[in-house]
Design a protein around this motif. Structure first.
Motif, PDB file in Angstrom:
ATOM      1  N   TYR A  84      88.010  -6.146  73.243  1.00 27.16           N
ATOM      2  CA  TYR A  84      88.846  -6.717  74.305  1.00 27.16           C
ATOM      3  C   TYR A  84      89.279  -5.626  75.265  1.00 27.16           C
ATOM      4  O   TYR A  84      89.860  -4.629  74.864  1.00 27.16           O
ATOM      5  N   CYS A  85      88.986  -5.839  76.523  1.00 27.97           N
ATOM      6  CA  CYS A  85      89.428  -4.933  77.574  1.00 27.97           C
ATOM      7  C   CYS A  85      90.498  -5.668  78.375  1.00 27.97           C
ATOM      8  O   CYS A  85      90.182  -6.526  79.201  1.00 27.97           O
ATOM      9  N   PRO A  86      91.773  -5.383  78.115  1.00 30.29           N
ATOM     10  CA  PRO A  86      92.839  -6.157  78.760  1.00 30.29           C
ATOM     11  C   PRO A  86      93.004  -5.794  80.228  1.00 30.29           C
ATOM     12  O   PRO A  86      92.571  -4.720  80.657  1.00 30.29           O
ATOM     13  N   GLU A  87      93.635  -6.706  80.957  1.00 33.20           N
ATOM     14  CA  GLU A  87      93.850  -6.531  82.393  1.00 33.20           C
ATOM     15  C   GLU A  87      94.538  -5.193  82.697  1.00 33.20           C
ATOM     16  O   GLU A  87      94.199  -4.526  83.667  1.00 33.20           O
ATOM     17  N   GLU A  88      95.462  -4.787  81.855  1.00 35.01           N
ATOM     18  CA  GLU A  88      96.246  -3.567  82.136  1.00 35.01           C
ATOM     19  C   GLU A  88      95.532  -2.294  81.665  1.00 35.01           C
ATOM     20  O   GLU A  88      96.061  -1.197  81.774  1.00 35.01           O
ATOM     21  N   ARG A  89      94.336  -2.457  81.100  1.00 33.08           N
ATOM     22  CA  ARG A  89      93.427  -1.356  80.734  1.00 33.08           C
ATOM     23  C   ARG A  89      93.862  -0.527  79.529  1.00 33.08           C
ATOM     24  O   ARG A  89      93.033  -0.122  78.730  1.00 33.08           O
ATOM     25  N   GLY A  90      95.143  -0.214  79.418  1.00 35.42           N
ATOM     26  CA  GLY A  90      95.640   0.466  78.221  1.00 35.42           C
ATOM     27  C   GLY A  90      95.154   1.888  78.036  1.00 35.42           C
ATOM     28  O   GLY A  90      94.932   2.329  76.911  1.00 35.42           O
ATOM     29  N   ILE A  91      94.985   2.619  79.134  1.00 34.95           N
ATOM     30  CA  ILE A  91      94.619   4.037  79.024  1.00 34.95           C
ATOM     31  C   ILE A  91      95.892   4.859  78.814  1.00 34.95           C
ATOM     32  O   ILE A  91      96.856   4.714  79.554  1.00 34.95           O
ATOM     33  N   PHE A  92      95.882   5.711  77.805  1.00 38.76           N
ATOM     34  CA  PHE A  92      97.059   6.533  77.514  1.00 38.76           C
ATOM     35  C   PHE A  92      97.072   7.740  78.436  1.00 38.76           C
ATOM     36  O   PHE A  92      96.148   8.554  78.439  1.00 38.76           O
ATOM     37  N   ALA A  93      98.182   7.839  79.209  1.00 41.47           N
ATOM     38  CA  ALA A  93      98.301   8.864  80.237  1.00 41.47           C
ATOM     39  C   ALA A  93      98.295  10.266  79.652  1.00 41.47           C
ATOM     40  O   ALA A  93      97.762  11.201  80.243  1.00 41.47           O
ATOM     41  N   SER A  94      98.884  10.420  78.474  1.00 35.16           N
ATOM     42  CA  SER A  94      99.056  11.761  77.901  1.00 35.16           C
ATOM     43  C   SER A  94      97.803  12.238  77.165  1.00 35.16           C
ATOM     44  O   SER A  94      97.704  13.401  76.805  1.00 35.16           O
ATOM     45  N   LEU A  95      96.841  11.347  76.946  1.00 35.76           N
ATOM     46  CA  LEU A  95      95.614  11.736  76.240  1.00 35.76           C
ATOM     47  C   LEU A  95      94.496  12.001  77.234  1.00 35.76           C
ATOM     48  O   LEU A  95      94.478  11.435  78.330  1.00 35.76           O
ATOM     49  N   SER A  96      93.556  12.853  76.834  1.00 36.36           N
ATOM     50  CA  SER A  96      92.407  13.128  77.689  1.00 36.36           C
ATOM     51  C   SER A  96      91.451  11.947  77.673  1.00 36.36           C
ATOM     52  O   SER A  96      91.566  11.033  76.842  1.00 36.36           O
ATOM     53  N   THR A  97      90.485  11.975  78.581  1.00 40.00           N
ATOM     54  CA  THR A  97      89.440  10.950  78.608  1.00 40.00           C
ATOM     55  C   THR A  97      88.801  10.809  77.226  1.00 40.00           C
ATOM     56  O   THR A  97      88.680   9.710  76.688  1.00 40.00           O
ATOM     57  N   GLU A  98      88.417  11.951  76.657  1.00 45.53           N
ATOM     58  CA  GLU A  98      87.709  11.894  75.379  1.00 45.53           C
ATOM     59  C   GLU A  98      88.615  11.404  74.243  1.00 45.53           C
ATOM     60  O   GLU A  98      88.185  10.654  73.380  1.00 45.53           O
ATOM     61  N   GLU A  99      89.876  11.819  74.282  1.00 42.57           N
ATOM     62  CA  GLU A  99      90.816  11.326  73.248  1.00 42.57           C
ATOM     63  C   GLU A  99      91.013   9.821  73.371  1.00 42.57           C
ATOM     64  O   GLU A  99      91.062   9.112  72.362  1.00 42.57           O
ATOM     65  N   ASN A 100      91.115   9.330  74.599  1.00 44.83           N
ATOM     66  CA  ASN A 100      91.207   7.883  74.814  1.00 44.83           C
ATOM     67  C   ASN A 100      89.965   7.178  74.274  1.00 44.83           C
ATOM     68  O   ASN A 100      90.048   6.129  73.641  1.00 44.83           O
ATOM     69  N   LEU A 101      88.821   7.789  74.536  1.00 47.22           N
ATOM     70  CA  LEU A 101      87.540   7.219  74.113  1.00 47.22           C
ATOM     71  C   LEU A 101      87.463   7.106  72.585  1.00 47.22           C
ATOM     72  O   LEU A 101      86.940   6.139  72.038  1.00 47.22           O
ATOM     73  N   MET A 102      88.009   8.108  71.903  1.00 49.24           N
ATOM     74  CA  MET A 102      87.913   8.181  70.451  1.00 49.24           C
ATOM     75  C   MET A 102      88.986   7.354  69.740  1.00 49.24           C
ATOM     76  O   MET A 102      88.959   7.228  68.515  1.00 49.24           O
ATOM     77  N   LEU A 103      89.907   6.790  70.504  1.00 53.45           N
ATOM     78  CA  LEU A 103      91.078   6.136  69.911  1.00 53.45           C
ATOM     79  C   LEU A 103      90.770   4.908  69.049  1.00 53.45           C
ATOM     80  O   LEU A 103      91.193   4.846  67.897  1.00 53.45           O
ATOM     81  N   PRO A 104      90.049   3.914  69.553  1.00 53.29           N
ATOM     82  CA  PRO A 104      89.864   2.733  68.708  1.00 53.29           C
ATOM     83  C   PRO A 104      88.884   3.021  67.566  1.00 53.29           C
ATOM     84  O   PRO A 104      87.861   3.679  67.779  1.00 53.29           O
ATOM     85  N   PRO A 105      89.189   2.575  66.370  1.00 49.61           N
ATOM     86  CA  PRO A 105      88.310   2.859  65.238  1.00 49.61           C
ATOM     87  C   PRO A 105      86.977   2.130  65.356  1.00 49.61           C
ATOM     88  O   PRO A 105      86.903   1.036  65.910  1.00 49.61           O
TER      89      PRO A 105
END
Ligand SMILES: Nc1ncnc2c1ncn2[C@@H]1O[C@H](COP(=O)(O)OP(=O)(O)O)[C@@H](O)[C@H]1O
Ligand SMILES: [Mg+2]
Length: 236
Positions: A84-105
């Motif tokens: 699910y890709c929600p409307e608000e996107r849910g990108i964490f500002a304090s994490l890097s691109t790669e950390e965001n990418l690695m977040l969901p299991p």
């Protein structure tokens, strides 16, 4: 697999006392791209949230790959391969691109998700920005990242809510190519869209919602004939 990727029938949903879905029916076959159209407040986001068990309560039937999920908690539904890709996107500002990418299991038992290398090949600008914090990404990069992130989990049924919203035309074109690539790779995609021009050439089939109900369902072949109706319903 013979069962549909997604089969919704008689879906009703509530947020507390507020009854928002009044009987939604929708079927999506494996490998299809289906667009859910409607005016603001029609119930498209609520339909996506209800599929994942994220509305207050829900009733009816939602089968994913033939498995009834109406009584399942959200994490079990996700493990059936729903991203699910929600409307608000849910990108964490304090994490890097790669950390965001690695977040969901990565989902177990789903087969391979896309590797980070494959994802960077598909989204070269994310590779360039891999060390940048979420706050430094443009809206388009954040949207790419939000989509990329669910591909890594191995989800094969993608629910994308208004991914083109607020983005420059050149980014919207890049997103359209992404959808075409994912379709060619065999993903099943349900897109909520306000941007009819973006959605129209991508979808195999269309559904239109109004007041928490499906009011139209038709295929890409029927699109021309349906334009007057769409004009009336959506003002497109
Ligand atoms: N968290 C919520 N609590 C109560 N009502 C909500 C909530 N979210 C959405 N709604 C209502 O549900 C209806 C459908 O909204 P939504 O699914 O967001 O529509 P769409 O995505 O098509 O614009 C609207 O009347 C909206 O006000
Ligand atoms: Mg919405």
């Amino acid at each position: 697999m013979s069962a549909a990727a997604l089969e919704i029938s008689g879906l009703q949903a509530w947020y507390g006392e507020s009854h928002v879905l009044h009987g939604v029916d929708m079927t999506v076959q494996h490998g299809e791209v289906v667009t859910l159209l409607g005016r603001n407040g029609a119930g498209r986001t609520s339909t996506m949230r209800a599929i994942l068990g994220l509305t207050g309560s829900r009733k009816g039937s939602i089968r994913i790959n033939g498995v009834e999920t109406i009584h399942m908690p959200t994490h079990r539904i996700a493990h059936l391969g729903v991203g699910y890709c929600p409307e608000e996107r849910g990108i964490f500002a304090s994490l890097s691109t790669e950390e965001n990418l690695m977040l969901p299991p990565v989902l177990k038992g789903m087969g391979q998700g896309m590797s980070v290398a494959e994802i960077y090949e598909m989204f070269p600008n994310l590779a360039e920005r891999r060390a940048s914090p979420g706050t430094r990404l443009s809206g388009g990069e954040q949207q790419m990242l939000a989509v990329a992130r669910i591909l890594r989990t191995g989800a094969k049924l993608l629910l994308l809510d208004e991914i083109s919203e607020g983005l420059a035309p050149v980014i919207v074109q890049a997103l359209a190519r992404t959808i075409q690539t994912l379709r060619a790779k065999g993903y099943t995609i349900v897109m909520v869209e306000q941007n009819f021009r973006f959605a129209a050439p991508l979808a195999d089939r269309f559904y239109v919602m109004e007041h928490g109900r499906m009011v139209e369902a038709f295929s890409a072949k029927e699109l021309d004939a349906k334009m007057p109706v769409l004009n009336e319903l959506l003002g497109v």
